[in-house]
Design a protein around this motif. Structure first.
Motif, PDB file in Angstrom:
ATOM      1  N   GLU A 411       0.828  -1.190   0.000  1.00  0.00           N
ATOM      2  CA  GLU A 411       0.000   0.000   0.000  1.00  0.00           C
ATOM      3  C   GLU A 411       0.875   1.257   0.000  1.00  0.00           C
ATOM      4  O   GLU A 411       2.040   1.257   0.427  1.00  0.00           O
ATOM      5  CB  GLU A 411      -0.889   0.017   1.238  1.00  0.00           C
ATOM      6  N   ALA A 412       0.258   2.362  -0.493  1.00  0.00           N
ATOM      7  CA  ALA A 412       0.968   3.642  -0.461  1.00  0.00           C
ATOM      8  C   ALA A 412       1.174   4.047   0.990  1.00  0.00           C
ATOM      9  O   ALA A 412       0.330   3.821   1.851  1.00  0.00           O
ATOM     10  CB  ALA A 412       0.167   4.708  -1.212  1.00  0.00           C
ATOM     11  N   GLY A 413       2.327   4.644   1.263  1.00  0.00           N
ATOM     12  CA  GLY A 413       2.627   5.067   2.626  1.00  0.00           C
ATOM     13  C   GLY A 413       4.129   5.183   2.849  1.00  0.00           C
ATOM     14  O   GLY A 413       4.945   5.133   1.904  1.00  0.00           O
ATOM     15  N   VAL A 414       4.492   5.333   4.116  1.00  0.00           N
ATOM     16  CA  VAL A 414       5.898   5.511   4.500  1.00  0.00           C
ATOM     17  C   VAL A 414       6.444   4.199   5.011  1.00  0.00           C
ATOM     18  O   VAL A 414       5.817   3.556   5.870  1.00  0.00           O
ATOM     19  CB  VAL A 414       6.053   6.601   5.570  1.00  0.00           C
ATOM     20  N   TYR A 415       7.633   3.836   4.538  1.00  0.00           N
ATOM     21  CA  TYR A 415       8.302   2.589   4.907  1.00  0.00           C
ATOM     22  C   TYR A 415       9.711   2.895   5.415  1.00  0.00           C
ATOM     23  O   TYR A 415      10.333   3.905   5.010  1.00  0.00           O
ATOM     24  CB  TYR A 415       8.362   1.637   3.723  1.00  0.00           C
ATOM     25  N   LEU A 416      10.211   2.043   6.267  1.00  0.00           N
ATOM     26  CA  LEU A 416      11.560   2.168   6.815  1.00  0.00           C
ATOM     27  C   LEU A 416      12.519   1.271   6.042  1.00  0.00           C
ATOM     28  O   LEU A 416      12.120   0.183   5.598  1.00  0.00           O
ATOM     29  CB  LEU A 416      11.573   1.786   8.293  1.00  0.00           C
ATOM     30  N   TRP A 417      13.763   1.697   5.930  1.00  0.00           N
ATOM     31  CA  TRP A 417      14.759   0.880   5.256  1.00  0.00           C
ATOM     32  C   TRP A 417      16.054   0.850   6.068  1.00  0.00           C
ATOM     33  O   TRP A 417      16.351   1.754   6.834  1.00  0.00           O
ATOM     34  CB  TRP A 417      15.036   1.370   3.832  1.00  0.00           C
ATOM     35  N   LYS A 418      16.822  -0.241   5.877  1.00  0.00           N
ATOM     36  CA  LYS A 418      18.104  -0.435   6.536  1.00  0.00           C
ATOM     37  C   LYS A 418      19.051  -1.090   5.549  1.00  0.00           C
ATOM     38  O   LYS A 418      18.701  -2.087   4.927  1.00  0.00           O
ATOM     39  CB  LYS A 418      17.945  -1.298   7.781  1.00  0.00           C
ATOM     40  N   ILE A 419      20.281  -0.507   5.403  1.00  0.00           N
ATOM     41  CA  ILE A 419      21.296  -1.047   4.486  1.00  0.00           C
ATOM     42  C   ILE A 419      22.579  -1.280   5.272  1.00  0.00           C
ATOM     43  O   ILE A 419      23.045  -0.388   5.990  1.00  0.00           O
ATOM     44  CB  ILE A 419      21.555  -0.109   3.299  1.00  0.00           C
ATOM     45  N   VAL A 420      23.151  -2.474   5.116  1.00  0.00           N
ATOM     46  CA  VAL A 420      24.427  -2.828   5.741  1.00  0.00           C
ATOM     47  C   VAL A 420      25.395  -3.184   4.621  1.00  0.00           C
ATOM     48  O   VAL A 420      25.091  -4.033   3.764  1.00  0.00           O
ATOM     49  CB  VAL A 420      24.283  -4.004   6.710  1.00  0.00           C
ATOM     50  N   THR A 421      26.608  -2.531   4.640  1.00  0.00           N
ATOM     51  CA  THR A 421      27.648  -2.806   3.635  1.00  0.00           C
ATOM     52  C   THR A 421      28.950  -3.136   4.346  1.00  0.00           C
ATOM     53  O   THR A 421      29.214  -2.680   5.465  1.00  0.00           O
ATOM     54  CB  THR A 421      27.862  -1.596   2.709  1.00  0.00           C
ATOM     55  N   GLU A 422      29.757  -3.921   3.663  1.00  0.00           N
ATOM     56  CA  GLU A 422      31.090  -4.262   4.174  1.00  0.00           C
ATOM     57  C   GLU A 422      32.051  -4.276   2.995  1.00  0.00           C
ATOM     58  O   GLU A 422      31.791  -4.887   1.957  1.00  0.00           O
ATOM     59  CB  GLU A 422      31.061  -5.615   4.863  1.00  0.00           C
ATOM     60  N   ASP A 423      33.211  -3.569   3.178  1.00  0.00           N
ATOM     61  CA  ASP A 423      34.186  -3.531   2.077  1.00  0.00           C
ATOM     62  C   ASP A 423      35.187  -4.656   2.245  1.00  0.00           C
ATOM     63  O   ASP A 423      35.137  -5.434   3.196  1.00  0.00           O
ATOM     64  CB  ASP A 423      34.876  -2.158   2.012  1.00  0.00           C
ATOM     65  N   ARG A 424      36.138  -4.706   1.302  1.00  0.00           N
ATOM     66  CA  ARG A 424      37.106  -5.802   1.300  1.00  0.00           C
ATOM     67  C   ARG A 424      38.119  -5.689   2.416  1.00  0.00           C
ATOM     68  O   ARG A 424      38.893  -6.627   2.653  1.00  0.00           O
ATOM     69  CB  ARG A 424      37.816  -5.865  -0.048  1.00  0.00           C
ATOM     70  N   TYR A 425      38.167  -4.536   3.092  1.00  0.00           N
ATOM     71  CA  TYR A 425      39.099  -4.361   4.210  1.00  0.00           C
ATOM     72  C   TYR A 425      38.434  -4.664   5.545  1.00  0.00           C
ATOM     73  O   TYR A 425      39.068  -4.534   6.595  1.00  0.00           O
ATOM     74  CB  TYR A 425      39.657  -2.931   4.219  1.00  0.00           C
ATOM     75  N   GLY A 426      37.142  -5.055   5.492  1.00  0.00           N
ATOM     76  CA  GLY A 426      36.438  -5.426   6.711  1.00  0.00           C
ATOM     77  C   GLY A 426      35.699  -4.284   7.371  1.00  0.00           C
ATOM     78  O   GLY A 426      35.194  -4.430   8.486  1.00  0.00           O
ATOM     79  N   ASN A 427      35.595  -3.145   6.721  1.00  0.00           N
ATOM     80  CA  ASN A 427      34.870  -2.016   7.290  1.00  0.00           C
ATOM     81  C   ASN A 427      33.367  -2.201   7.037  1.00  0.00           C
ATOM     82  O   ASN A 427      32.931  -2.299   5.877  1.00  0.00           O
ATOM     83  CB  ASN A 427      35.334  -0.700   6.656  1.00  0.00           C
ATOM     84  N   ARG A 429      29.471  -0.803   7.400  1.00  0.00           N
ATOM     85  CA  ARG A 429      28.729   0.425   7.561  1.00  0.00           C
ATOM     86  C   ARG A 429      27.230   0.125   7.507  1.00  0.00           C
ATOM     87  O   ARG A 429      26.753  -0.656   6.657  1.00  0.00           O
ATOM     88  CB  ARG A 429      29.083   1.412   6.451  1.00  0.00           C
ATOM     89  N   THR A 430      26.482   0.738   8.414  1.00  0.00           N
ATOM     90  CA  THR A 430      25.031   0.547   8.488  1.00  0.00           C
ATOM     91  C   THR A 430      24.354   1.911   8.356  1.00  0.00           C
ATOM     92  O   THR A 430      24.722   2.869   9.060  1.00  0.00           O
ATOM     93  CB  THR A 430      24.619  -0.101   9.802  1.00  0.00           C
ATOM     94  N   ARG A 431      23.340   1.973   7.465  1.00  0.00           N
ATOM     95  CA  ARG A 431      22.590   3.213   7.284  1.00  0.00           C
ATOM     96  C   ARG A 431      21.083   2.919   7.377  1.00  0.00           C
ATOM     97  O   ARG A 431      20.619   1.849   6.966  1.00  0.00           O
ATOM     98  CB  ARG A 431      22.910   3.838   5.924  1.00  0.00           C
ATOM     99  N   ARG A 432      20.321   3.872   7.912  1.00  0.00           N
ATOM    100  CA  ARG A 432      18.880   3.747   8.057  1.00  0.00           C
ATOM    101  C   ARG A 432      18.202   5.006   7.528  1.00  0.00           C
ATOM    102  O   ARG A 432      18.792   6.089   7.519  1.00  0.00           O
ATOM    103  CB  ARG A 432      18.482   3.536   9.514  1.00  0.00           C
ATOM    104  N   GLY A 433      16.929   4.834   7.096  1.00  0.00           N
ATOM    105  CA  GLY A 433      16.167   5.961   6.610  1.00  0.00           C
ATOM    106  C   GLY A 433      14.731   5.570   6.351  1.00  0.00           C
ATOM    107  O   GLY A 433      14.292   4.472   6.702  1.00  0.00           O
ATOM    108  N   GLN A 434      13.969   6.449   5.700  1.00  0.00           N
ATOM    109  CA  GLN A 434      12.590   6.146   5.346  1.00  0.00           C
ATOM    110  C   GLN A 434      12.299   6.628   3.929  1.00  0.00           C
ATOM    111  O   GLN A 434      12.949   7.524   3.422  1.00  0.00           O
ATOM    112  CB  GLN A 434      11.609   6.797   6.337  1.00  0.00           C
TER     113      GLN A 434
END
Length: 440
Positions: A411-427, A429-434
């Motif tokens: 349905e139309a509306g506001v949703y939350l999102w979460k992204i987790v990334t990791e590079d080849r050096y082991g770093n 990073r986690t980001r959140r938004g809507q």
């Protein structure tokens, strides 16, 4: 001023009385016409007075080699300054004395014969007239000696002698002849410096052969500072060229000063600089001033770079020391250091709304990136009940608006999102938004 000779002559004339004067004058008196003199008599008296005057002048100006007699001394004056006023006084005195003591030719001649009977006058009297300098001539002399009139603290006129044309080079020292006859003792004053060129801050020791016993000192370092010490030590802190000046004021005569200009002191140095950088993600571009005569050496993260500017990509989080060493052709050095707090970033952007099933780039929701190779990726979409409606680990498969649990359109509306990334050096990073899902 009357000479002793003239005074003696006047005394003789005043006290002179011819022999048998009483009888002679009585007979002469009876022969004279009465009540006045005849024209002939008057002419004779006038002529006699003139002859007597001329005789006295001739005798005064043509003396012989004999010494004056009857205790009448004649002083020969040499090298005496004679003014027009004194000459006029002498002539006036001679004429007045002659007229007052002479009434007839016979009387004057008799007096002259008696006075000069045994008196010899030297043939010549040497006199040297010393000209008196006028104010205009004095000013010209001052100009010819290159003297400069300045105002002192008490608004008095002070003569400053500046003779820069007499410089004597002596291994970085300057010497100038004061040339000032009014400053005693007269000497060739030299300024010596410990160094004549170097990098700032440059410390210079100044010395001179002028004695503190004879002079008061005033040093002008030409960077806005002064000193009254005899041998000052001064530090130049700014880049440039300076011509220090020493002004000597004689202790015995404060109205005449000597100005000695020292040789040029060259102060070199590398200008103040900072380490500049710009970054894009983890890529940093470092730079600083760019001058062709400077050698650069950078130290960063155990790496060295001998260039003006360079790029560097950081791999790990941390605090890094960035060091820049510079040296120019004069050997002047500068070492600049800064600390850099690095946080590794995974670069991508996220939209805040999308419209599913509509043509265009905004029909799906996911990261927008230009470079994410080498990263592991996970994205989760949650509804308002915190239920997972979409999940993926493929960066190239964004959310199309379908609910993966019901397999129906969300349905139309506001949703939350979460992204987790990791590079080849082991770093990691986690980001959140809507994001807002739009339906037409």
């Amino acid at each position: 001023m009357k000479t002793q000779f003239e005074k003696g002559l006047k005394d003789k004339l005043q006290s002179f009385e011819p022999s048998n004067a009483s009888g002679n004058w009585e007979g002469l008196k009876n022969q004279l016409p009465k009540p006045g003199f005849s024209a002939w008599t008057k002419a004779l008296i006038f002529t006699g007075a003139i002859v007597a005057t001329v005789s006295i002048v001739v005798l005064l100006t043509n003396p012989n080699d004999k010494e004056p007699a009857d205790n009448l001394s004649y002083n020969v004056i040499k090298n005496t300054e004679v003014t027009n006023e004194s000459r006029s006084e002498v002539v006036e005195s001679e004429t007045q004395n002659t007229i007052e003591n002479t009434s007839s030719e016979t009387h004057a001649q008799t007096v002259a014969d008696e006075v000069y009977e045994d008196v010899d006058i030297p043939e010549s009297v040497e006199t040297e007239v010393i000209p008196v300098k006028t104010e205009d001539e004095t000013e010209k002399v001052s100009e010819e000696t290159n003297e400069q009139v300045v105002e002192n603290d008490n608004d008095d006129k002070v003569i400053v002698a500046d003779h820069e044309d007499a410089m004597i080079a002596d291994h970085g020292s300057s010497a100038y002849n004061s040339g000032n006859e009014n400053s005693k003792p007269e000497q060739v004053v030299r300024i010596k410096t410990s160094v004549d060129a170097g990098c700032v801050p440059l410390t210079v020791t100044f010395t001179t052969n002028a004695s503190a016993e004879h002079y008061d000192f005033m040093w002008h370092f030409k960077d806005g500072t002064r000193s009254t010490e005899v041998s000052p030590i001064h530090t130049y802190t700014e880049i440039g060229e300076y011509s220090p000046v020493l002004i000597l004021t004689p202790v015995s005569d404060e109205y005449y000063r000597q100005r000695i200009t020292g040789s040029i002191i060259s102060c070199y140095g590398i200008p103040e600089t900072e380490i500049d950088f710009v970054k894009f993600g983890n890529l940093y571009t470092f730079s600083t001033i760019n001058r062709g005569d400077i050698v650069y050496n950078w130290k960063l993260d155990n790496h060295s770079f001998d260039v003006t500017s360079f790029d560097y990509e950081f791999k790990f989080d941390g605090v890094y020391d960035v060091n820049l060493f510079m040296e120019d052709e004069h050997g002047c050095k500068r070492d600049v250091e800064t600390k850099l707090n690095v946080k590794i970033e995974h670069n991508y952007a996220m939209p805040n709304a999308f419209t599913p099933n509509e043509p265009g780039v905004n029909s799906h929701f996911g990261p927008v990136f230009s470079e994410m190779e080498g990263l592991t990726f996970t994205m989760i979409i949650l509804d308002k009940f915190n239920q997972v409606v979409f999940e993926t680990d493929d960066i190239y498969k964004p959310w199309d608006g379908m609910n993966i649990r019901t397999n129906q359109e969300s349905e139309a509306g506001v949703y939350l999102w979460k992204i987790v990334t990791e590079d080849r050096y082991g770093n990691v990073r986690t980001r959140r938004g809507q994001v807002t899902l739009l339906r037409k």
